[in-house]
Design a protein around this motif. Structure first.
Motif, PDB file in Angstrom:
ATOM      1  N   ARG A 135       0.825  -1.216   0.000  1.00 44.31           N
ATOM      2  CA  ARG A 135       0.000   0.000   0.000  1.00 44.31           C
ATOM      3  C   ARG A 135       0.853   1.257   0.000  1.00 44.31           C
ATOM      4  O   ARG A 135       0.538   2.236  -0.679  1.00 44.31           O
ATOM      5  CB  ARG A 135      -0.931  -0.006   1.196  1.00 44.31           C
ATOM      6  CG  ARG A 135      -1.937  -1.144   1.079  1.00 44.31           C
ATOM      7  CD  ARG A 135      -3.000  -1.038   2.073  1.00 44.31           C
ATOM      8  NE  ARG A 135      -3.584   0.299   2.014  1.00 44.31           N
ATOM      9  CZ  ARG A 135      -4.851   0.557   2.235  1.00 44.31           C
ATOM     10  NH1 ARG A 135      -5.659  -0.433   2.494  1.00 44.31           N
ATOM     11  NH2 ARG A 135      -5.318   1.773   2.215  1.00 44.31           N
ATOM     12  N   CYS A 136       1.926   1.249   0.745  1.00 47.58           N
ATOM     13  CA  CYS A 136       2.762   2.438   0.864  1.00 47.58           C
ATOM     14  C   CYS A 136       3.527   2.706  -0.441  1.00 47.58           C
ATOM     15  O   CYS A 136       3.820   3.857  -0.757  1.00 47.58           O
ATOM     16  CB  CYS A 136       3.738   2.266   2.025  1.00 47.58           C
ATOM     17  SG  CYS A 136       4.354   3.817   2.701  1.00 47.58           S
ATOM     18  N   ALA A 137       3.834   1.677  -1.202  1.00 47.29           N
ATOM     19  CA  ALA A 137       4.549   1.841  -2.474  1.00 47.29           C
ATOM     20  C   ALA A 137       3.726   2.670  -3.452  1.00 47.29           C
ATOM     21  O   ALA A 137       4.284   3.399  -4.272  1.00 47.29           O
ATOM     22  CB  ALA A 137       4.874   0.480  -3.066  1.00 47.29           C
ATOM     23  N   LYS A 138       2.414   2.591  -3.378  1.00 40.28           N
ATOM     24  CA  LYS A 138       1.548   3.377  -4.262  1.00 40.28           C
ATOM     25  C   LYS A 138       1.676   4.870  -3.962  1.00 40.28           C
ATOM     26  O   LYS A 138       1.619   5.696  -4.867  1.00 40.28           O
ATOM     27  CB  LYS A 138       0.098   2.927  -4.118  1.00 40.28           C
ATOM     28  CG  LYS A 138      -0.142   1.518  -4.597  1.00 40.28           C
ATOM     29  CD  LYS A 138      -1.561   1.090  -4.334  1.00 40.28           C
ATOM     30  CE  LYS A 138      -1.751  -0.368  -4.715  1.00 40.28           C
ATOM     31  NZ  LYS A 138      -3.074  -0.865  -4.341  1.00 40.28           N
ATOM     32  N   ASN A 139       1.859   5.225  -2.695  1.00 44.73           N
ATOM     33  CA  ASN A 139       1.988   6.628  -2.310  1.00 44.73           C
ATOM     34  C   ASN A 139       3.369   7.191  -2.622  1.00 44.73           C
ATOM     35  O   ASN A 139       3.536   8.396  -2.771  1.00 44.73           O
ATOM     36  CB  ASN A 139       1.698   6.799  -0.821  1.00 44.73           C
ATOM     37  CG  ASN A 139       0.283   6.406  -0.473  1.00 44.73           C
ATOM     38  OD1 ASN A 139      -0.605   6.472  -1.312  1.00 44.73           O
ATOM     39  ND2 ASN A 139       0.083   5.983   0.756  1.00 44.73           N
ATOM     40  N   PHE A 140       4.381   6.322  -2.693  1.00 44.09           N
ATOM     41  CA  PHE A 140       5.750   6.767  -2.951  1.00 44.09           C
ATOM     42  C   PHE A 140       6.252   6.146  -4.249  1.00 44.09           C
ATOM     43  O   PHE A 140       7.310   5.517  -4.283  1.00 44.09           O
ATOM     44  CB  PHE A 140       6.655   6.364  -1.771  1.00 44.09           C
ATOM     45  CG  PHE A 140       6.321   7.069  -0.501  1.00 44.09           C
ATOM     46  CD1 PHE A 140       6.887   8.284  -0.202  1.00 44.09           C
ATOM     47  CD2 PHE A 140       5.431   6.511   0.407  1.00 44.09           C
ATOM     48  CE1 PHE A 140       6.587   8.940   0.981  1.00 44.09           C
ATOM     49  CE2 PHE A 140       5.121   7.150   1.583  1.00 44.09           C
ATOM     50  CZ  PHE A 140       5.698   8.380   1.869  1.00 44.09           C
ATOM     51  N   SER A 141       5.513   6.313  -5.313  1.00 48.08           N
ATOM     52  CA  SER A 141       5.877   5.681  -6.587  1.00 48.08           C
ATOM     53  C   SER A 141       7.143   6.280  -7.190  1.00 48.08           C
ATOM     54  O   SER A 141       7.808   5.645  -8.006  1.00 48.08           O
ATOM     55  CB  SER A 141       4.716   5.793  -7.573  1.00 48.08           C
ATOM     56  OG  SER A 141       4.399   7.162  -7.777  1.00 48.08           O
ATOM     57  N   SER A 142       7.522   7.480  -6.802  1.00 49.66           N
ATOM     58  CA  SER A 142       8.717   8.107  -7.372  1.00 49.66           C
ATOM     59  C   SER A 142      10.007   7.640  -6.700  1.00 49.66           C
ATOM     60  O   SER A 142      11.090   7.879  -7.221  1.00 49.66           O
ATOM     61  CB  SER A 142       8.607   9.630  -7.275  1.00 49.66           C
ATOM     62  OG  SER A 142       8.553  10.020  -5.917  1.00 49.66           O
ATOM     63  N   SER A 143       9.901   6.970  -5.554  1.00 48.21           N
ATOM     64  CA  SER A 143      11.113   6.513  -4.866  1.00 48.21           C
ATOM     65  C   SER A 143      11.729   5.347  -5.630  1.00 48.21           C
ATOM     66  O   SER A 143      11.040   4.551  -6.255  1.00 48.21           O
ATOM     67  CB  SER A 143      10.803   6.098  -3.434  1.00 48.21           C
ATOM     68  OG  SER A 143      10.044   4.930  -3.432  1.00 48.21           O
ATOM     69  N   LYS A 144      13.029   5.259  -5.584  1.00 53.18           N
ATOM     70  CA  LYS A 144      13.765   4.230  -6.319  1.00 53.18           C
ATOM     71  C   LYS A 144      14.118   3.068  -5.390  1.00 53.18           C
ATOM     72  O   LYS A 144      15.277   2.773  -5.150  1.00 53.18           O
ATOM     73  CB  LYS A 144      15.050   4.821  -6.914  1.00 53.18           C
ATOM     74  CG  LYS A 144      14.831   6.003  -7.803  1.00 53.18           C
ATOM     75  CD  LYS A 144      14.202   5.570  -9.097  1.00 53.18           C
ATOM     76  CE  LYS A 144      14.126   6.779 -10.024  1.00 53.18           C
ATOM     77  NZ  LYS A 144      13.097   6.673 -11.005  1.00 53.18           N
ATOM     78  N   MET A 145      13.082   2.424  -4.862  1.00 54.63           N
ATOM     79  CA  MET A 145      13.304   1.297  -3.956  1.00 54.63           C
ATOM     80  C   MET A 145      13.209  -0.001  -4.746  1.00 54.63           C
ATOM     81  O   MET A 145      12.361  -0.157  -5.629  1.00 54.63           O
ATOM     82  CB  MET A 145      12.269   1.297  -2.835  1.00 54.63           C
ATOM     83  CG  MET A 145      12.289   2.570  -2.001  1.00 54.63           C
ATOM     84  SD  MET A 145      13.806   2.774  -1.096  1.00 54.63           S
ATOM     85  CE  MET A 145      13.416   1.872   0.353  1.00 54.63           C
ATOM     86  N   VAL A 146      14.069  -0.957  -4.400  1.00 53.43           N
ATOM     87  CA  VAL A 146      14.126  -2.239  -5.089  1.00 53.43           C
ATOM     88  C   VAL A 146      13.904  -3.341  -4.058  1.00 53.43           C
ATOM     89  O   VAL A 146      14.415  -3.277  -2.941  1.00 53.43           O
ATOM     90  CB  VAL A 146      15.503  -2.419  -5.774  1.00 53.43           C
ATOM     91  CG1 VAL A 146      15.554  -3.718  -6.538  1.00 53.43           C
ATOM     92  CG2 VAL A 146      15.790  -1.251  -6.683  1.00 53.43           C
TER      93      VAL A 146
END
Length: 151
Positions: A38-49
């Motif tokens: 759920r949190c990935a949708k709010n921070f879609s610009s972050s470059k997390m892998v």
């Protein structure tokens, strides 16, 4: 007890995990995978892998190479890739044959069981299903006569 009050038996605040997307988020370990989705949708610009060994491990692109080398879940892949390094499995017990004097093929042949013939000989109530009404009436009449003759 209201939602803002916490029970004494609940998880300690030391057991909470900090969200890799937002350091303000504190998550119970059981809910981590759900929260990350759920949190990935709010921070879609972050470059997390995501880590290839555990989907709950999220790191920046630069830190991922170091993490992959040190990941605690890497051992499961190593065991899969190198099974010869595992301890040997115990050998299966050998099949053994028990000698006996009994021979089922030498016994006299027994007739097969025919339930229809048995029900016709004995006093067993039968129910004719799937027949038209006239055939059912005729069958019931024959059965009455058969029961009277046997008694």
């Amino acid at each position: 007890m209201s939602k803002k009050e916490y029970s004494v038996s609940g998880p300690n605040f030391e057991q909470y995990i900090v969200c890799p997307y937002d350091s303000v988020h504190r998550i119970i370990p059981v809910r981590l995978s759900y929260h990350l989705t759920r949190c990935a949708k709010n921070f879609s610009s972050s470059k997390m892998v995501r880590c290839p060994f555990n989907s709950c491990h999220l790191h920046s692109v630069w830190d991922m190479q170091k993490h992959v080398i040190e990941c605690p879940n890497r051992s499961s892949l190593e065991r899969y890739k190198l099974p010869d390094m595992l301890p040997p499995v115990e050998p299966r017990p050998r099949d053994f044959i028990i000698e006996t004097t009994e021979d089922w093929d030498a016994e006299p042949p027994a007739p097969t069981y025919n339930p229809r013939k048995y029900c016709e000989k004995e006093l067993i109530i039968r129910n004719p299903q799937g027949n038209p009404p006239a055939a059912r009436r005729e069958f019931r009449e024959r059965e009455r006569r058969r029961f009277i003759e046997k008694n």
